[in-house]
Design a protein around this motif. Structure first.
Motif, short mmCIF file in Angstrom:
data_model
loop_
_atom_site.label_atom_id
_atom_site.label_comp_id
_atom_site.label_asym_id
_atom_site.label_seq_id
_atom_site.Cartn_x
_atom_site.Cartn_y
_atom_site.Cartn_z
N ASP A 97 -15.06 -12.62 8.00
CA ASP A 97 -14.50 -13.89 8.46
C ASP A 97 -15.61 -14.91 8.70
O ASP A 97 -16.20 -14.97 9.78
N GLN A 100 -15.02 -17.36 11.66
CA GLN A 100 -15.34 -16.81 12.99
C GLN A 100 -16.85 -16.80 13.20
O GLN A 100 -17.33 -17.07 14.30
N TRP A 116 -15.43 -8.93 11.26
CA TRP A 116 -15.05 -8.00 10.18
C TRP A 116 -14.47 -6.73 10.77
O TRP A 116 -14.93 -6.24 11.79
#
Length: 120
Positions: A97, A100, A116
């Motif tokens: 991600d 994020q 992750w």
């Protein structure tokens, strides 16, 4: 007069005393005291980024790597020696991600960012 700059330089040096490396089978972290912890790549189950409000005078971004038992297998601060190669490999994991991770890098508070999780 420039005490803040000296403290900042010392912090960076302290983080660089950590060493993180990756090869075909494992990720290894050697902390500033020389203790080594590792996780087999095949057993990597998740990755979190933890931020805190101690920056810029202390390590305020930490990578936490979880093993097969879903416990932290190893962790290292942003700025550790060898971090770019490890980060390059982690960012290629399926489902990593990036949004994020970007949010974590902009955080100045106490927060956890899951980036992750191993697909089931």
């Amino acid at each position: 007069m420039f005490g803040w700059f000296k403290k900042r330089s010392q912090r960076l040096e302290a983080e660089a005393r950590w060493d993180v490396s990756i090869d075909a089978t494992r990720i290894a972290v050697r902390d500033a005291s020389g203790e080594v912890k590792m996780v087999n790549r095949a057993e990597l189950s998740g990755i979190l980024i933890e931020t805190n409000d101690s920056g810029p005078w202390a390590a305020d971004v930490w990578w936490l790597l979880f093993g097969a038992d879903d416990h932290v297998a190893c962790a290292y601060p942003q700025g550790a020696t060898g971090e770019p190669a490890v980060l390059d490999a982690l960012m290629t994991l399926e489902g990593f991600d990036h949004a994020q991770m970007t949010a974590a890098m902009g955080s100045t508070g106490n927060a956890i960012f899951p980036v992750w999780r191993k697909p089931a």
